[in-house]
Scaffold this active site. Structure first.
Site, mmCIF file in Angstrom:
data_model
loop_
_atom_site.group_PDB
_atom_site.id
_atom_site.type_symbol
_atom_site.label_atom_id
_atom_site.label_comp_id
_atom_site.label_asym_id
_atom_site.label_seq_id
_atom_site.Cartn_x
_atom_site.Cartn_y
_atom_site.Cartn_z
ATOM 1 N N SER A 261 0.809 -1.217 0.000
ATOM 2 C CA SER A 261 0.000 0.000 0.000
ATOM 3 C C SER A 261 0.851 1.280 0.000
ATOM 4 O O SER A 261 0.505 2.230 -0.721
ATOM 5 C CB SER A 261 -0.963 -0.005 1.186
ATOM 6 O OG SER A 261 -1.876 -1.067 1.041
ATOM 7 N N LYS A 315 -9.798 -5.142 11.051
ATOM 8 C CA LYS A 315 -10.947 -4.583 10.305
ATOM 9 C C LYS A 315 -12.186 -4.453 11.187
ATOM 10 O O LYS A 315 -12.947 -3.493 11.049
ATOM 11 C CB LYS A 315 -11.220 -5.434 9.064
ATOM 12 C CG LYS A 315 -10.106 -5.250 8.025
ATOM 13 C CD LYS A 315 -10.356 -6.000 6.741
ATOM 14 C CE LYS A 315 -9.199 -5.731 5.789
ATOM 15 N NZ LYS A 315 -9.314 -6.370 4.504
ATOM 16 N N ASN A 340 -12.209 -1.180 6.157
ATOM 17 C CA ASN A 340 -10.791 -1.177 5.766
ATOM 18 C C ASN A 340 -10.285 0.236 5.505
ATOM 19 O O ASN A 340 -9.136 0.402 5.125
ATOM 20 C CB ASN A 340 -10.551 -2.057 4.525
ATOM 21 C CG ASN A 340 -11.041 -1.399 3.246
ATOM 22 O OD1 ASN A 340 -11.938 -0.561 3.277
ATOM 23 N ND2 ASN A 340 -10.459 -1.780 2.126
ATOM 24 N N GLY A 386 -13.309 -15.199 6.736
ATOM 25 C CA GLY A 386 -12.644 -14.091 7.421
ATOM 26 C C GLY A 386 -13.015 -12.762 6.776
ATOM 27 O O GLY A 386 -14.041 -12.634 6.094
#
Ligand code: NAP
Length: 539
Positions: A261, A315, A340, A386
């Protein structure tokens, strides 16, 4: 102005030519100062000659440091010899810009202090010397209990030109204390947090007026834990563009060291000319860590913390945090109980979104060449229960697909399906979500299979495996979507391709969820050129 210092360990007196070459490389890539760490050779008889040459031929102004073992260096000899060496260097024809002496050494005896003072420029120096004194303190275990007293003691020494305080950060919050020290500095100062938690202090030094940040030699590695290379500081984190008003973003997760990221968000900010920087923000898995750390980042008055990507395992914590703080949790994130994306509005109000789900829908619709409403009635198997699976199943169900969730732990698949069945589509109609047993995944009735487990992920629990059963029919009537993006070609993607199925890799989802975050934070679309470059470099 904050100077990048390339810190070079001189391991042998014969290495002088080689280390000078390394320094030239670092200076040509943007280091403004060179720190010669001479402690490994400090006890050699030829040390003085070698160091004089290093200083004379240094490609940029330099700091000479002969670090003691007690403060993380290699010098184990007599302090008087060490200081005599610095004295000879400070009084030479070509003196260094600075010499670095530990506060503890400086305070140890009057005699040592006098010797140091003979080598540096200070208000009562009678000789015409140029070299300034950096007084430094280091703690490789954690924040020293007497940190403030140490900083005050360094500031109070008339001979001290620059204060350097470095300690191992135990959490991201240590960086905030480093920033506060810089904001209150009485003299030019470097406040550095070492280790994985401390990178923020190294990158954000220009925002808080730090004089120096220390960088690692890319070939030899760091001389202190957590140092980045000059290339990383300037190339990835745009160090030269960071100023007082720069907004701070990052990816919060555990672990986050290998997240891609920072690469995409920093490049996009550079491209659109947005005054921001995006950092890895490691936060240990427990809720208490998340709450305390993110709370401190959001509340810091001068950090300009404006947003974050939030990943495993936080999250759900993000939704809880924003709710507890009276912020706004967007409907999709609230419905699936996972966010997120954190946004901090200028008035301090928090918002939380989930861009993973829309990214799955967008990537699938694009691959099938339909609009999102063209996914209606599609039969989709989602493997996993998940965070990724939850976002994918929820968003696909809301888009009208008929979703069956499969998971190693069937109870988790069932409870997720039950939760998602409470969702209502935009027209008020119920969603279609069920849970299935893994051995029925191969029934041949699915047009799309989404892997929402980390199976196949590099460094994950089963990097060489596929999450699908061996009897799973895969042919050109099936689209296989792997949310794993590192590596790009997972065992599942390779297998699906070899059997003629259409494939969508995790990079497609990664880029979409990142682009949606970027737009929320900056109001700008993620530039096409950045996306293309990221796609090209993703392996
Ligand atoms: P998570 O919340 O920890 O969920 C992991 C899921 O995988 C659980 O359902 C777990 O089953 C299952 N699982 C774990 N190991 C398994 C194994 N060896 N065999 C079978 N099932 C296994 O993780 P997550 O956040 O959903 O992330 C999952 C993957 O999605 C990661 O690889 C992540 O990188 C990827 N992801 C990609 C993007 C993107 O933008 N491309 C975005 C988000 C996530 P149990 O319930 O039985 O434990």
């Amino acid at each position: 102005m904050t100077f990048i210092v390339i810190s070079i360990l001189v391991e042998a007196v014969d290495d002088v030519s080689a280390v000078l070459d390394r320094a030239r490389m670092a200076v040509s890539s943007g280091a403004a100062l060179v720190e010669w760490r001479i402690d490994p050779i400090g006890e050699e008889p030829e040390a003085a000659a070698a160091v004089l040459r290093l200083v004379r031929e240094s490609p940029a102004p330099c700091i000479v440091t002969c670090r003691s073992r007690e403060e993380g260096g290699h010098f184990g000899g007599d302090d008087r010899d060490r200081i005599s060496l610095l004295e000879a260097i400070g009084a030479a024809e070509h003196p260094p810009r600075y010499v670095d002496v530990e506060l503890a050494t400086y305070q140890r005896s009057r005699n040592l202090r006098q010797k140091v003072n003979l080598a540096v420029d200070h208000p009562s120096q009678v000789r015409d010397l140029q070299t300034g004194l950096i007084l430094s303190t280091h703690d490789f275990a954690g924040r020293p209990a007497d940190l403030m007293q140490r900083v005050e003691a360094m500031a109070a020494e008339p001979a001290c030109r620059v204060i350097k305080a470095a300690w191992r950060a135990r959490s991201l919050r240590d960086n905030l204390e480093a920033f506060d020290l810089l904001a209150e500095r009485q003299k030019p100062m470097a406040a550095i947090c070492m280790g994985e938690f401390g990178q923020m202090s190294r990158v954000l030094a220009p925002k808080f007026g730090g004089l120096l940040t220390f960088a690692a030699d890319p070939d030899e590695g760091p001389t202190a834990p957590g140092q980045l290379t000059v290339g990383e500081l300037r190339g990835v984190y745009r160090f030269d563009a960071i100023g007082r008003a720069t907004k701070v973003f990052g990816v919060i997760g555990w672990p986050v060291t290998h997240s891609k990221s920072p690469q995409i968000h920093n490049a996009a900010m550079a491209r659109v000319g947005f005054d921001g920087v995006y950092l890895p923000l490691p936060v240990p898995p427990e809720w208490e860590h998340f709450k305390a750390t993110v709370g401190a980042l959001v509340d810091h008055p001068k950090l300009d913390f404006t947003g974050a990507s939030v990943t495993i395992p936080h999250k759900e914590h993000l939704v809880r945090f924003v709710e507890e703080r009276g912020g706004v949790v967007e409907p999709f994130a609230a419905a699936i109980g996972a966010g997120n994306t954190l946004m901090v509005r200028p008035d301090g109000m928090l918002e939380c979104a989930n861009t993973d789900g829309p990214a799955v829908v967008g990537a699938l619709a694009c691959a099938l060449a339909v609009e999102a409403d063209g996914l209606r009635g599609l039969r989709v198997a989602v493997v996993g229960a998940g965070g990724a699976a939850r976002a994918a199943a929820g968003a696909l169900a809301l888009a009208g697909a008929s979703v069956v969730i499969f998971n190693r732990t069937i109870a988790r698949a069932e409870s997720l399906a039950e939760r998602l069945r409470a969702l209502r589509r935009a027209d008020g109609s119920p969603v279609k979500v069920a849970a299935g047993k893994l051995d029925s995944l191969g029934c041949g009735c699915f047009e799309v299979v989404v892997n929402g487990t980390p199976v196949g992920m590099a460094g994950g629990p089963a990097p060489d495996e596929s999450p699908l059963p061996d009897d799973m029919p895969l042919d050109d009537s099936v689209t296989v979507f792997d949310t794993v993006y590192s590596p790009r070609r997972t065992p599942l993607i390779r297998e699906a391709q070899s059997r003629g199925a259409r494939v969508i890799d995790g990079v497609a989802m990664f880029i979409r969820q990142a682009a949606m975050q970027f737009e929320r934070w900056t109001g700008e679309a993620m530039p096409r050129a950045v996306i293309e470059e990221f796609e090209r470099s993703a392996t």
